[in-house]
Design an enzyme around this catalytic site. Structure first.
Site, short mmCIF file in Angstrom:
data_model
loop_
_atom_site.label_atom_id
_atom_site.label_comp_id
_atom_site.label_asym_id
_atom_site.label_seq_id
_atom_site.Cartn_x
_atom_site.Cartn_y
_atom_site.Cartn_z
N GLU A 69 -10.16 1.88 3.63
CA GLU A 69 -9.83 3.02 2.74
C GLU A 69 -11.10 3.54 2.03
O GLU A 69 -11.39 4.74 2.04
CB GLU A 69 -8.78 2.53 1.73
CG GLU A 69 -8.46 3.44 0.57
CD GLU A 69 -7.53 2.72 -0.43
OE1 GLU A 69 -6.44 2.28 -0.04
OE2 GLU A 69 -7.91 2.59 -1.62
N LYS A 86 -4.54 -6.81 3.43
CA LYS A 86 -4.53 -5.70 2.46
C LYS A 86 -5.94 -5.42 1.94
O LYS A 86 -6.33 -4.27 1.75
CB LYS A 86 -3.58 -6.02 1.29
CG LYS A 86 -3.61 -4.99 0.16
CD LYS A 86 -3.24 -3.59 0.65
CE LYS A 86 -2.97 -2.54 -0.38
NZ LYS A 86 -3.81 -2.35 -1.48
N HIS A 123 -7.65 -3.53 4.55
CA HIS A 123 -7.08 -2.17 4.49
C HIS A 123 -7.83 -1.36 3.43
O HIS A 123 -8.25 -0.22 3.67
CB HIS A 123 -5.58 -2.25 4.16
CG HIS A 123 -4.98 -0.95 3.70
ND1 HIS A 123 -5.18 -0.42 2.44
CD2 HIS A 123 -4.19 -0.06 4.34
CE1 HIS A 123 -4.55 0.72 2.33
NE2 HIS A 123 -3.93 0.97 3.47
N ASN A 124 -8.01 -1.94 2.27
CA ASN A 124 -8.69 -1.22 1.19
C ASN A 124 -10.16 -0.97 1.52
O ASN A 124 -10.70 0.08 1.16
CB ASN A 124 -8.58 -2.00 -0.13
CG ASN A 124 -7.22 -1.81 -0.77
OD1 ASN A 124 -6.24 -1.54 -0.08
ND2 ASN A 124 -7.14 -1.94 -2.07
N SER A 155 0.83 -1.21 0.00
CA SER A 155 0.00 0.00 0.00
C SER A 155 0.86 1.25 0.00
O SER A 155 1.92 1.29 0.61
CB SER A 155 -0.92 0.02 1.22
OG SER A 155 -1.70 1.20 1.19
C1 6PG Z 1 -3.17 1.26 -1.74
C2 6PG Z 1 -4.42 1.35 -2.55
C3 6PG Z 1 -4.23 0.71 -3.87
C4 6PG Z 1 -5.29 1.10 -4.87
C5 6PG Z 1 -6.46 0.16 -4.90
C6 6PG Z 1 -7.83 0.72 -4.69
O1 6PG Z 1 -3.28 0.73 -0.65
O2 6PG Z 1 -2.14 1.74 -2.19
O3 6PG Z 1 -5.48 0.73 -1.90
O4 6PG Z 1 -4.07 -0.65 -3.68
O5 6PG Z 1 -5.65 2.39 -4.78
O6 6PG Z 1 -6.36 -0.42 -6.15
O7 6PG Z 1 -8.38 1.09 -5.89
P1 6PG Z 1 -9.91 1.15 -6.27
O8 6PG Z 1 -10.45 2.34 -5.57
O9 6PG Z 1 -9.83 1.35 -7.74
O10 6PG Z 1 -10.56 -0.13 -5.93
#
Ligand code: 6PG
Length: 474
Positions: A194, A187, A190-191, A133
């Site tokens: 995010e 991960k 994590h996303n 990430s």
């Molecule tokens: C990171 C991000 C990275 C990317 C993802 C999410 O941790 O650096 O999460 O992995 O931005 O692909 O992207 P989407 O919003 O397109 O699903």
């Protein structure tokens, strides 16, 4: 092959897109000799153009590239998740020997990582799945690495990743988190977090724009101010920068020229799907995925807007007080969001036998990654005090902070509901909080309804076992 030495390079990277190229350059900066492979000549040239070091080479020929790697080989893949990963593995496999190591550094689906680990192990090839990430800047100057797979394989490559990772007070943001897909699962979550935090921040933008009538410069200042306090974190920081960026084409603020449609690559959706499978509620993440999906229905939204034509009245009351309240509401909702993500990890850890150290997860998330935030210090402390904490809302310190902020969240949600500014993320945070802290929930009625129409039986407060009632019999 001028300047290229056979069997010399410690790490080989397949896929020289933005992430692959920058990670290689980062590793080379730390003194590692690295080789990159891509079928695309332009990408190989881009790598070589940026490399000032002797210890970095690029190749467009796969066999020549593999011959450059020192043995046992370490091959890292940074290719799009899904079929491309399998196709690269199949391409390289004939040229690898037992004991070689493949590291998949993409956002692979965790169940795929389990399969690949097992299939490759049968052929004597070690496989690590690592979540990386930090985006382009992170890859170049220090990302966060979340590793899963055979521990001894991780130990073999640990020095290079410790060198390349972001550091927080000298601590590298990298850890081996568990077997097989542990790294990719972490991960993925994590996303998910995010996505949810981005949604919450977007709602505060909407409230400031349509509810309070702030302009972009003012919003830049608000996010910059928030980033100095308890909300300090990468996503709040970049949001403040976004509001000060001018569009080269129009000279206006770029944010206002961007379409209000948000797409996704799938990791947020996978987080929701996995949580459903594991029966862990993570409504903030579900909602964030849903809102991206809803944004795509732009044409329908236009039609609905014309039908309902509901005005969005400006918020009443003092502007500065409202902004303070909004920041505090956002902080409460962010705590609730991390709580959902960590609760999912706690259950997955048990279910999938990852044996995750959630303190270590929170520790490495403090730097390099997209969800890094000062709040993670509290989360580290919470899991340090109680490694088996099922939910951060049960932590003494964080529950104190939530108690102190929950009234602000309530007020903001009320205000938003009255005015019609959509804030489903903030609302769902409050709903989750109120339900989670509730000693009684109306689920007894749901049991009764299920038994009424489907004879599904119910449990009682005063006796064990299951019961059935003929509800419509006198
Ligand atoms: C990171 C991000 C990275 C990317 C993802 C999410 O941790 O650096 O999460 O992995 O931005 O692909 O992207 P989407 O919003 O397109 O699903």
């Amino acid at each position: 092959m001028t300047n290229k030495q056979l069997q010399h390079y410690e790490i080989g990277m397949v896929g020289l897109g933005v992430m692959g190229r920058n990670l290689l350059l980062n590793m080379a900066d730390h003194g590692y000799s690295v080789a990159g492979y891509d079928q695309d000549q332009a990408k190989v040239e881009a790598l070589q153009k940026e490399s000032t070091e002797q210890n970095i080479v690029g190749e467009t020929n796969l066999i020549d590239f593999i011959a450059l790697l020192s043995q046992p080989r370490t091959l890292m893949l940074l290719v799009p998740a899904g079929d491309p990963v399998d196709s690269v593995i199949n391409d390289v496999l004939p040229y690898l020997n037992k004991g070689d190591l493949i590291i998949d550094a993409g956002n692979s689906y965790f169940k795929d990582t389990n399969l690949r680990t097992r299939n490759l192990a049968e052929q004597g090839i070690q496989f690590l799945g690592v979540g990386v990430s930090g985006g382009e800047q992170g890859a170049r100057h220090g990302p966060c690495f979340m590793f899963g797979g055979p521990k001894q394989a991780y130990e073999r490559v640990r020095p290079v990743f410790e060198a390349a990772a972001a550091k927080v007070n000298g601590d590298p943001c990298v850890a081996w988190l568990g077997n097989e897909s542990a790294g990719h699962f972490v991960k993925m979550v994590h996303n998910g977090i995010e996505y949810a935090v981005m949604q919450l921040i977007a709602e505060t933008y909407d409230l400031m724009k349509r509810g309070l009538g702030l302009n972009d410069d003012e919003m830049h200042d608000v996010y910059a101010l928030w980033n100095k306090g308890e909300l300090n974190g990468y996503l709040v920081e970049i949001t403040s920068h976004i509001f000060s960026k001018q569009d080269d084409k129009t000279g206006r603020q770029l944010i206002d020229e961007i379409l209000d449609v948000a797409k996704q690559k799938g990791t947020g959706m996978w987080t929701s799907q996995s949580a459903m499978e594991l029966q862990v509620p993570i409504p903030n993440i579900d909602l964030a995925v849903a809102m991206r999906d809803l944004s795509v229905f732009a044409k329908e939204r236009e039609q609905a807007d014309a039908i309902y034509q509901l005005a969005l009245p400006r918020f009443a009351g003092d502007r500065d007080t409202s902004l303070t309240q909004l920041g505090r509401a956002l902080f409460a909702a962010i705590i609730i969001t991390y709580a959902q993500g960590m609760a999912l990890l706690a259950v997955a850890s048990e279910q999938y036998q990852y044996h995750l150290d959630l303190e270590a997860v929170a520790r490495i998330w403090r730097g390099g990654c997209i969800i890094r935030a000062v709040l993670l210090e509290d989360i580290v402390a919470a899991f340090h005090a109680r490694p088996d904490l099922p939910n951060l809302l049960l932590d003494l310190n964080l529950s104190g902070k939530l108690m102190d902020h929950q009234e602000d969240l309530r007020q903001v949600v009320c205000q938003a509901a009255k005015s019609g500014v959509p804030t489903p993320g903030l609302m769902v945070s409050l709903g989750y909080f109120d339900a989670y802290r509730s000693i009684w929930l109306p689920a007894n009625l749901i049991q009764a309804q299920r038994d009424y129409f489907g004879a599904h039986s119910y449990e009682r407060n005063d006796a064990s076992g299951t019961f059935h009632t003929e509800w419509d019999k006198e």
